[in-house]
Design a protein around this motif. Structure first.
Motif, PDB file in Angstrom:
ATOM      1  N   UNK A  71       0.691  -1.224   0.119  1.00  0.00           N
ATOM      2  CA  UNK A  71       0.126   0.178   0.086  1.00  0.00           C
ATOM      3  C   UNK A  71       0.874   1.381   0.070  1.00  0.00           C
ATOM      4  N   UNK A  72       2.142   1.268   0.642  1.00  0.00           N
ATOM      5  CA  UNK A  72       2.811   2.301   0.711  1.00  0.00           C
ATOM      6  C   UNK A  72       3.467   3.038  -0.651  1.00  0.00           C
ATOM      7  N   UNK A  73       3.116   4.236  -0.517  1.00  0.00           N
ATOM      8  CA  UNK A  73       3.730   4.837  -1.967  1.00  0.00           C
ATOM      9  C   UNK A  73       5.148   5.229  -1.767  1.00  0.00           C
ATOM     10  N   UNK A  74       5.937   4.570  -2.572  1.00  0.00           N
ATOM     11  CA  UNK A  74       7.469   4.990  -2.331  1.00  0.00           C
ATOM     12  C   UNK A  74       7.902   5.463  -3.762  1.00  0.00           C
ATOM     13  N   UNK A  75       8.492   6.669  -3.653  1.00  0.00           N
ATOM     14  CA  UNK A  75       8.680   7.743  -4.800  1.00  0.00           C
ATOM     15  C   UNK A  75      10.191   7.457  -5.415  1.00  0.00           C
ATOM     16  N   UNK A  76      10.840   6.957  -4.676  1.00  0.00           N
ATOM     17  CA  UNK A  76      12.411   6.644  -5.032  1.00  0.00           C
ATOM     18  C   UNK A  76      12.779   5.195  -4.692  1.00  0.00           C
ATOM     19  N   UNK A  77      13.808   4.794  -5.593  1.00  0.00           N
ATOM     20  CA  UNK A  77      14.575   3.614  -5.459  1.00  0.00           C
ATOM     21  C   UNK A  77      15.038   3.787  -4.118  1.00  0.00           C
ATOM     22  N   UNK A  78      15.876   4.691  -3.833  1.00  0.00           N
ATOM     23  CA  UNK A  78      16.704   4.744  -2.582  1.00  0.00           C
ATOM     24  C   UNK A  78      15.797   4.555  -1.416  1.00  0.00           C
ATOM     25  N   UNK A  79      14.438   5.243  -1.353  1.00  0.00           N
ATOM     26  CA  UNK A  79      13.760   4.991  -0.082  1.00  0.00           C
ATOM     27  C   UNK A  79      13.361   3.600  -0.071  1.00  0.00           C
ATOM     28  N   UNK A  80      12.801   2.914  -1.138  1.00  0.00           N
ATOM     29  CA  UNK A  80      12.677   1.431  -1.121  1.00  0.00           C
ATOM     30  C   UNK A  80      13.669   0.667  -0.422  1.00  0.00           C
ATOM     31  N   UNK A  81      14.974   1.064  -1.194  1.00  0.00           N
ATOM     32  CA  UNK A  81      16.020   0.252  -0.827  1.00  0.00           C
ATOM     33  C   UNK A  81      16.191   0.488   0.698  1.00  0.00           C
ATOM     34  N   UNK A  82      16.243   1.399   1.399  1.00  0.00           N
ATOM     35  CA  UNK A  82      16.498   1.674   2.810  1.00  0.00           C
ATOM     36  C   UNK A  82      15.299   1.001   3.507  1.00  0.00           C
ATOM     37  N   UNK A  83      14.145   0.858   3.084  1.00  0.00           N
ATOM     38  CA  UNK A  83      13.051   0.165   3.977  1.00  0.00           C
ATOM     39  C   UNK A  83      13.680  -1.165   4.044  1.00  0.00           C
ATOM     40  N   UNK A  84      14.233  -1.544   2.664  1.00  0.00           N
ATOM     41  CA  UNK A  84      14.305  -3.065   2.606  1.00  0.00           C
ATOM     42  C   UNK A  84      15.624  -3.478   3.365  1.00  0.00           C
ATOM     43  N   UNK A  85      16.551  -2.702   3.634  1.00  0.00           N
ATOM     44  CA  UNK A  85      17.595  -2.783   4.633  1.00  0.00           C
ATOM     45  C   UNK A  85      17.063  -2.843   6.122  1.00  0.00           C
ATOM     46  N   UNK A  86      16.187  -1.900   6.393  1.00  0.00           N
ATOM     47  CA  UNK A  86      15.464  -2.015   8.047  1.00  0.00           C
ATOM     48  C   UNK A  86      14.991  -3.409   7.969  1.00  0.00           C
ATOM     49  N   UNK A  87      14.011  -3.970   7.040  1.00  0.00           N
ATOM     50  CA  UNK A  87      13.368  -5.226   7.276  1.00  0.00           C
ATOM     51  C   UNK A  87      14.734  -6.364   7.312  1.00  0.00           C
ATOM     52  N   UNK A  88      15.684  -6.186   6.807  1.00  0.00           N
ATOM     53  CA  UNK A  88      16.671  -7.246   6.577  1.00  0.00           C
ATOM     54  C   UNK A  88      17.484  -7.115   8.127  1.00  0.00           C
TER      55      UNK A  88
END
Length: 558
Positions: free
Chosen positions: A228-245
């Motif tokens: 559902x989250x609207x993510x506008x940049x690849x870097x933002x998505x990448x940072x969220x992925x790192x947090x989940x990792x």
């Protein structure tokens, strides 16, 4: 005794990709009082047109807080109030409430300049029975308690349903006193992380409530949030992925990394990070493909070579692994992890001098690199240079190595190989205090008891290792040896059978079973086991025990 094969766990902790897995030292379990402090700070009381309920703060952006709760707490139209831990009331218009699809969940938001604690979300996929769980919430008024009152209750996970019910509930726990009004509150693990959303009481159609309660796994919310989250940049998505990792929630991490690659198909970091997440799931071919792509996009990507090399090592492709570590070192001679990784591959190839040389290089680059001291210690121990091994293990522990129970166990093994069983047991005791589920420490402590002729103590430790890991062939074999020393030959044979079932090429188990069969007069079966042991030892390059097995056959053939 054998050195801990779990060095792979340490490697993951070293995070060859600085941008991906900078894992922190192993989290110690918090006290109930510490968890209550966390729970009370994140839990809110929700009042409105219905009876009222609970929720907890999951996000802060600017001055806007997001609260997660059950949909059935806020499903009636009207305005609501959220009461935070400081007693302040925050108005929430009904239009600010959103029902989430697929489960009994909703989010709502309020704005405040006050600073409130945000929940740390755990990974509900790792929840198992019978771990402890803590439920936090606000009980609705009762005849003797006229106002909502905060409650914090502990219990045990009794089961995790293989499929959630139609409202998304699958965590089952026995938190007695989990009353109305606590719906929507958090269920926390022993580290104070939210693993579920409390919401239902289990009931029998005839007898009513049965003392069990249901929660929705927090990953259900995380899955919705990713979609559902609207993510506008690849870097933002990448940072969220790192947090989940970092939280070891690799499925959610991969979903975010997927978004990053969709938003930016040339984003090498996203492929590299996704590759490491796949590796940590055991999906090595997918990991290799992502590292390949990261290298295609950036031919000088040191971390991608380093990570790909480690996955090649895990696949048994040692030469490819060394080639990747060589390339990483050429690109960056100050990369301590690349030396360490290559050194561990050399150790696995029994090239101990090369392993020690690489660990030396890693330590020169980073004198505080705790894991490199452990690696060098293992190599010294393999050379029977136990004093140097002990010094390196002690330095690794002094530097607060990640997963210290592994190094503590390795030091205990070195003491044991010197015949210093008391010191060995002290180290195993400490390893077990640090990680009560570390089966390897129990097996090695059992070995120390065995060599002290404390066979009951040995059997107790081997049995505990088996309870933790029912497929631990060494634990069955060694327990069988202890039973054999007690002349309990039938029990010993049962354990050897189990060890062989788990590991059909386990030469030592055939050899040991041969002795037990000989002791009960099963001469021919004993000869067959010694023959099998001799063949396996020969195939595995163990000349000494190949000859020992042949001697046993000759003795029985006379």
């Amino acid at each position: 005794m054998s050195f801990s094969p779990r060095l792979s766990a340490i490697i993951a902790g070293t995070a060859t990709v600085a941008a991906l897995v900078q894992l922190q030292p192993a989290l110690a379990q918090k006290t109930a009082a510490e968890i209550r402090e966390i729970a009370e700070a994140i839990t809110v009381r929700i009042d409105g047109p219905g009876a009222g309920g609970s929720g907890f703060i999951v996000e802060l952006e600017g001055n806007t807080y997001t609260v997660l709760t059950n949909w059935h707490v806020v499903d009636r139209e009207g305005d609501y109030t959220v009461k935070t831990a400081d007693g302040r009331q925050h108005r929430v218009a009904y239009g600010q409430i959103q029902e989430l699809p697929g489960a009994d969940l909703a989010i709502l938001s309020f704005t405040s300049s006050q600073r409130y604690r945000v929940a740390e979300l755990g990974n509900s996929d790792r929840v198992t029975s019978p771990q402890t769980v803590y439920v936090s919430g606000w009980i609705n008024p009762l005849p003797a308690i006229p106002e909502p009152s905060y409650s914090f209750i502990d219990g045990k996970i009794t089961s995790v349903l293989p499929q959630p019910n139609d409202r998304g509930y699958s965590l089952v726990y026995n938190t007695s006193g989990n009353y109305k009004g606590m719906s929507g509150g958090p269920a926390l693990d022993e580290e104070g992380r939210v693993v579920g959303i409390n919401g239902e009481a289990a009931a029998d159609l005839l007898d009513g409530p049965v003392g069990l309660y249901l929660g929705i796994p927090i990953n259900a919310f995380e899955g919705v949030r990713v979609r559902e989250t609207v993510i506008e940049t690849a870097e933002e998505a990448w940072k969220r992925g790192k947090a989940r990792s970092d939280q070891e929630d690799y499925e959610r991490a991969i979903e975010y990394f997927n978004q990053a690659t969709r938003l930016s198909p040339d984003y090498a970091d996203a492929y590299n990070s996704r590759g490491w997440a796949y590796h940590l799931q055991g999906k090595h071919e997918r990991a290799i493909a992502d590292f390949d792509q990261a290298i295609r996009l950036n031919a000088d990507y040191v971390d991608a070579y380093n990570n790909r090399g480690w996955v090649y090592y895990r696949q048994g492709k040692h030469e490819r692994a060394i080639a990747d570590f060589d390339r990483a070192i050429r690109l960056n001679p100050d990369r301590a992890r690349a030396y360490f990784h290559r050194g561990w591959v050399y150790y696995s190839q029994t090239k101990y001098e090369r392993a020690i040389a690489d660990c030396n290089s890693a330590i020169i680059v980073n004198p505080n690199y705790a894991i490199a001291y452990n690696c060098r210690g293992v190599a010294y121990a393999a050379q029977k240079n136990y004093e140097r091994a002990l010094a390196d293990y002690s330095e690794s522990l002094r530097l607060n190595v990640f997963e210290p129970w592994i190094v503590q166990t390795n030091r205990g093994i070195a003491y044991g190989l010197q015949g210093n069983y008391e010191r060995a047991i002290e180290d195993y005791n400490q390893a077990i205090r640090l990680n009560p589920n570390y089966a390897i420490a129990y097996v090695n402590r059992g070995d120390a008891h065995y060599y002290q002729k404390n066979y009951e103590g040995a059997i107790e430790d081997y049995s505990q290792a088996i309870r933790i890991n029912p497929d631990y062939a060494t634990a069955y074999n060694n327990r069988g040896n202890a039973y054999r020393e007690q002349a309990r030959y039938e029990r010993a044979i049962e354990d050897y059978n189990q060890a062989i079932r788990i590991s059909p090429d386990y030469a030592e188990a055939y050899y040991s079973r041969g002795f037990a069969l000989r002791n009960i007069g099963e001469r021919q079966r004993a000869i067959e086991d010694f023959r099998k042991a001799a063949a396996l030892h020969q195939a595995q390059g163990n000349a000494r025990w190949h000859e020992e097995s042949k001697k046993r056959i000759e003795e029985l053939s006379e």
